[in-house]
Enzyme design. Structure first.
Site, PDB file in Angstrom:
ATOM      1  N   TRP A 373     -67.122  -9.687 -57.565  1.00  0.00           N
ATOM      2  CA  TRP A 373     -68.603 -10.027 -58.509  1.00  0.00           C
ATOM      3  C   TRP A 373     -69.549 -11.118 -58.081  1.00  0.00           C
ATOM      4  O   TRP A 373     -69.952 -10.958 -58.903  1.00  0.00           O
ATOM      5  CB  TRP A 373     -68.115 -10.813 -60.049  1.00  0.00           C
ATOM      6  N   ASP A 374     -69.712 -11.465 -57.137  1.00  0.00           N
ATOM      7  CA  ASP A 374     -70.515 -11.768 -56.253  1.00  0.00           C
ATOM      8  C   ASP A 374     -72.438 -12.417 -57.198  1.00  0.00           C
ATOM      9  O   ASP A 374     -72.910 -12.582 -56.756  1.00  0.00           O
ATOM     10  CB  ASP A 374     -70.640 -12.390 -55.392  1.00  0.00           C
ATOM     11  N   GLU A 512     -58.467 -18.122 -58.412  1.00  0.00           N
ATOM     12  CA  GLU A 512     -57.122 -17.451 -57.719  1.00  0.00           C
ATOM     13  C   GLU A 512     -56.406 -18.271 -57.910  1.00  0.00           C
ATOM     14  O   GLU A 512     -55.079 -17.699 -57.289  1.00  0.00           O
ATOM     15  CB  GLU A 512     -57.997 -16.620 -56.619  1.00  0.00           C
ATOM     16  N   GLN A 634     -61.985 -22.848 -58.137  1.00  0.00           N
ATOM     17  CA  GLN A 634     -63.057 -22.428 -57.820  1.00  0.00           C
ATOM     18  C   GLN A 634     -63.438 -22.653 -59.384  1.00  0.00           C
ATOM     19  O   GLN A 634     -62.527 -22.568 -60.394  1.00  0.00           O
ATOM     20  CB  GLN A 634     -63.641 -21.367 -57.714  1.00  0.00           C
TER      21      GLN A 634
HETATM   22  C1  BGC Z   1     -63.290 -15.802 -54.463  1.00  0.00           C
HETATM   23  C2  BGC Z   1     -64.049 -15.402 -55.391  1.00  0.00           C
HETATM   24  C3  BGC Z   1     -65.346 -14.140 -54.252  1.00  0.00           C
HETATM   25  C4  BGC Z   1     -65.264 -13.520 -53.285  1.00  0.00           C
HETATM   26  C5  BGC Z   1     -65.941 -13.137 -52.615  1.00  0.00           C
HETATM   27  C6  BGC Z   1     -63.401 -15.843 -52.658  1.00  0.00           C
HETATM   28  O1  BGC Z   1     -62.821 -16.333 -52.297  1.00  0.00           O
HETATM   29  O2  BGC Z   1     -62.562 -16.877 -54.636  1.00  0.00           O
HETATM   30  O3  BGC Z   1     -64.779 -15.915 -56.600  1.00  0.00           O
HETATM   31  O4  BGC Z   1     -65.321 -13.038 -55.427  1.00  0.00           O
HETATM   32  O5  BGC Z   1     -63.969 -15.255 -52.205  1.00  0.00           O
HETATM   33  O6  BGC Z   1     -66.875 -14.144 -52.212  1.00  0.00           O
END
Ligand code: BGC
Length: 823
Positions: A373-374, A512, A634
């Site tokens: 989703w970045d 997460e 986060q």
């Molecule tokens: C983050 C996600 C992100 C992914 C890729 C993960 O560590 O929690 O939000 O999309 O890294 O950057």
């Protein structure tokens, strides 16, 4: 492992790079690197053009645990069966290495890691023109001292071309020098061995050959996708006065090289140019990659000529992407490094590709090159600079709508469900289990439950439309993406007649650390504040897009993608009745039941571990379930304040029928911030934004950490596997939009600048309604200057005072921020 490169105190390395005065804010330099951290340096020295990228590995090195030469094409993925998921994991493919170039005095050892003594090494990446320079002084076991000067580029002018120029000076010896230049097709994907799946050999059917006496070539096919790649390399001794042998080709299994012999005399440089072309079956307007690559080389000029057009292309890009905090400012270099790497991943050359936004850029194999989703952190920056790029990248999503519809249908859902991680096919590539970064043991991985990626796509569609007013995009892609997302979430919302509310159960937000309730990991959570507010907003935008396009019948897409009146009516209702949960003191709860979780003894954990970025895995290693605690990896609830202004958020929450007092925002920020481990690099970007109006000092500190994400290379950093693209672009966007208070709303460019004390001024260029607008902001004034042109004046408001800005005009506004804007 290579020897450590130390300059003995009594030796003057005589290095040109050391004595040259390189412009500080433009050059990223590493001197006398040693083993640890080399992977990070290679990532930071990556050269790319949005189509092709090559890590900054030494040309004489191979993947040996310290060095990792990696070359990637955007959107070039392959599924490797037998790894990761039951039927394999799709990964960006490490392509044949075009860099190999080494030398030896006849009868001596080839220059290689661990061979000879490196007296001095200096590497400098000139960001202005994308030129990577290296100077190396080596002494072999017979005390022969040889100096190597190299310049390398991956052309921003012609995306298929790369070049390496090497000048070799025998300082105290004469005789026969042999140069070997090759293309190595024996490469495997091995840059991110700690990740589940994807590692291994992606290439097969390697063929090699020669052409016209100075060119060698290598083709290979990917094991599953059967994409072919062709790499051709022309090696030329450029000094006509230097006598040299005819290149002799050496074909080894999956590898081809040429050896050229030259008689050298002390102090006389020998210059070798290696020019490379890369094509694949995925390229447009190409019938056969090898033919195209050979032809491209025939037309390719000298290194000097390639550099001139490459530098001119970079100069034009920098004009569009200027973001200055002051030449003397300690962070100017970081700002440019981040801009440079963003543009090397996503450039105008990306426009014609079927590529998304890879979380780790084109700089390594972290997350197998997957798309998450970045983009949510990337597009806002691009929208105001090069919106065509956002449009092209959103098409990556649109092309995968069929796969997303199937994924939704398979899960019994309506609409379209984009997977949390995707590659080429649009299928779900999220792993079921991953190695714990703390113990190394495989643990269940439920992160793939993050269906909120769909909300991010919809959000990006709308913000792009809002910034550009691009009706053809809204009609051709945007409406369908919004409609299918709205259908998905409206279908997931279940109605409770008892209190006339809708619930969305069994979901996972961006944090997460929470994938379920205590004792029920992976089963999801109910009524996530982030998700429910975003859903309310998306339902509203899908309805609005339908209404907009119904006013332009000629633009209505040919397929029947619009929502029915009944659907829109239902969406409007759900958007007013989604449930939110609150904590006792009126703070939005991250999800229903959050208030019942245990508090973590943060002080104890900080004392014990220091850095808590791996908090979730640390708790798991202690046999504890992170789901039990009020902790966040986060920003989650606070993402709402990153994506919406306080007014917008207040409107959304009130629209759901709840009281919302914006005065509670600082308490909400404190509450969640003090419970966040910043385990994702995206976290500091979101928090820097959220804090910008209430605590500018802390906001700036967060921004600096985000800007330094890849440069600082802290412990546990995974920069060796690629840059953190979301944090990179997100940090730049804090400067561009957040500290300038820039917002595009209702056909008006709004600016409410408020710089943190750490910044004296900020200069940038944005594009709004086709106009190029330069902004200069400092603590006293804002100067806005529109480039001359034939476009209509744009409407601008600065701290509520509005005016019209005509092409070619400059307006200066004395800043007098409203009371309450905290320092
Ligand atoms: C983050 C996600 C992100 C992914 C890729 C993960 O560590 O929690 O939000 O999309 O890294 O950057």
């Amino acid at each position: 492992m290579g020897e450590e490169y130390r300059v003995p105190a009594d030796v003057d390395p005589g290095c040109e790079l050391c004595t040259e005065s390189l412009p500080g804010g433009w050059v990223l330099a590493y001197r006398n690197g040693d083993g640890p951290g080399e992977g990070t340096r290679e990532t930071m020295l990556t050269l790319g053009n949005g189509y092709l990228a090559t890590r900054g590995a030494a040309p004489e090195a191979w993947a040996d645990g310290v060095h990792y030469p990696g070359t990637y094409l955007a959107g070039f993925h392959n599924r490797l069966s037998g790894t990761g998921l039951p039927d394999g994991t799709e990964s960006i493919v490490n392509l044949p290495n075009w860099l190999p170039l080494t030398f030896r005095p006849a009868g001596g050892d080839w220059l290689a890691p661990g061979q000879g003594h490196r007296v001095h090494e200096h590497r400098a990446l000139d960001l202005r023109c994308g030129l990577y320079r290296r100077e190396l002084l080596v002494v072999d076991r017979d005390q022969r001292r040889t100096r190597i000067r190299q310049r390398r580029l991956v052309s921003m002018a012609n995306p298929h071309l790369a070049a390496l120029e090497t000048s070799i000076v025998a300082e105290n010896w004469s005789g026969r020098l042999e140069i070997r230049s090759g293309i190595d097709g024996r490469v495997v994907n091995a840059n991110a061995p700690a990740e589940a799946g994807g590692c291994g050999r992606h290439l097969t059917d390697v063929a090699t050959g020669e052409d016209d006496g100075e060119t060698i070539w290598l083709t290979a096919v990917t094991t599953c996708a059967r994409h072919q790649v062709a790499v051709t390399a022309r090696t030329r001794i450029t000094d006509t006065a230097v006598a040299h042998s005819t290149p002799a080709a050496v074909h080894e299994p999956d590898d081809v090289s040429q050896i050229i012999g030259i008689d050298v005399t002390p102090g006389e440089p020998v210059c070798v140019e290696k020019t490379v072309a890369v094509f694949s079956t995925q390229d447009l307007a190409v019938s056969e990659p090898l033919t195209a690559a050979l032809e491209e080389l025939r037309y390719a000029g000298t290194f000097g000529a390639l550099l001139a057009e490459h530098a001119a292309a970079w100069a034009r890009l920098w004009e569009r992407f200027r973001l200055d905090v002051g030449e003397e400012h300690a962070w100017q270099l970081s700002v440019r490094v981040q801009t440079f790497h963003l543009l090397q991943t996503l450039s105008p050359h990306t426009l014609d590709l079927d590529a998304g936004v890879p979380a780790r850029g084109l700089h390594g194999e972290g997350y197998h090159g997957h798309i998450f989703w970045d983009e949510l952190f990337v597009y806002p920056y691009l929208n105001l600079r090069f919106p065509e790029l956002t449009r092209a990248l959103l098409k990556y999503r649109h092309r995968r709508l069929t796969a997303a519809r199937r994924q939704a249908a398979t899960a019994g859902m309506a609409g379209a469900l984009f997977p949390w991680q995707s590659g080429d096919s649009g299928r779900d590539e999220s792993p079921d289990c991953s190695p714990s970064p703390v113990t190394g043991q495989s643990v269940d991985d439920y992160t793939g439950r993050q269906q909120h990626v769909n909300l991010a796509v919809a959000y990006c569609v709308w913000r792009y439309w809002e910034t550009t007013g691009d009706l053809s995009f809204l009609a051709g892609c945007g409406l369908e993406l919004l409609t299918e997302t709205a259908r998905l979430w409206a279908g997931l919302a279940t109605y409770q007649p008892s209190d006339d509310r809708y619930d969305i159960r069994g979901v996972m937000g961006p944090d997460e650390y929470h994938d379920g309730y205590p004792g029920r990991p992976g089963q999801g959570l109910d009524n996530s504040a982030y998700i429910n507010v975003m859903v309310a907003w998306v339902l509203g935008r899908a309805d609005e897009a339908t209404a907009i396009l119904s006013r332009h019948p000629g633009m209505m897409p040919w397929p029947d993608v619009a929502a029915t009146d009944d659907e829109c009516r239902r969406w409007r209702y759900i958007a007013r009745r989604l449930r939110l949960a609150f904590l006792d003191d009126g703070i939005l709860a991250q999800f229903e039941g959050y208030g019942d979780l245990a508090e973590l003894d943060w002080d104890r954990y900080r004392r014990r571990y220091g850095d808590l970025r791996l908090l979730g895995s640390m708790l798991q290693a202690e046999g504890k379930d992170p789901n039990r605690y009020k902790i966040s990896k986060q920003a989650d609830v606070l993402m709402l304040l990153y994506l919406f202004s306080a007014d917008e958020l207040a409107g959304l929450v009130r629209g759901l029928g709840y009281d919302f007092d914006p005065a509670r925002i600082p308490a909400t920020v404190d509450y969640y911030l003090s419970r966040t481990a910043h385990g994702s690099t995206l976290s500091r970007v979101a928090h820097a934004w959220v804090l910008a109006r209430t605590d500018r000092r802390q906001s700036f500190e967060m921004l600096l950490t985000a800007l330094g994400t890849d440069l600082a290379d802290p412990e546990h950093s995974s920069t060796r596997n690629g840059i953190h693209l979301g944090a990179t672009a997100g940090a730049l966007d804090i400067l561009q939009r957040c500290y300038t208070g820039l917002e595009v709303r209702g056909d008006m460019l709004r600016l409410n600048p408020l710089l943190p004390d750490g910044l004296d001024g900020l200069d940038c260029v944005i594009r709004y309604q086709n106009q190029l607008i330069s902004l200069h902001v400092d603590h006293e004034r804002l100067q806005i200057c529109a480039a001359p042109g034939a476009d209509q004046p744009v409407q601008v408001a600065v701290w509520g005072r509005s005016f019209s800005l005509a092409p070619g005009s400059t307006v200066t506004v004395e800043l007098d921020p409203p009371p309450g804007a905290a320092a």
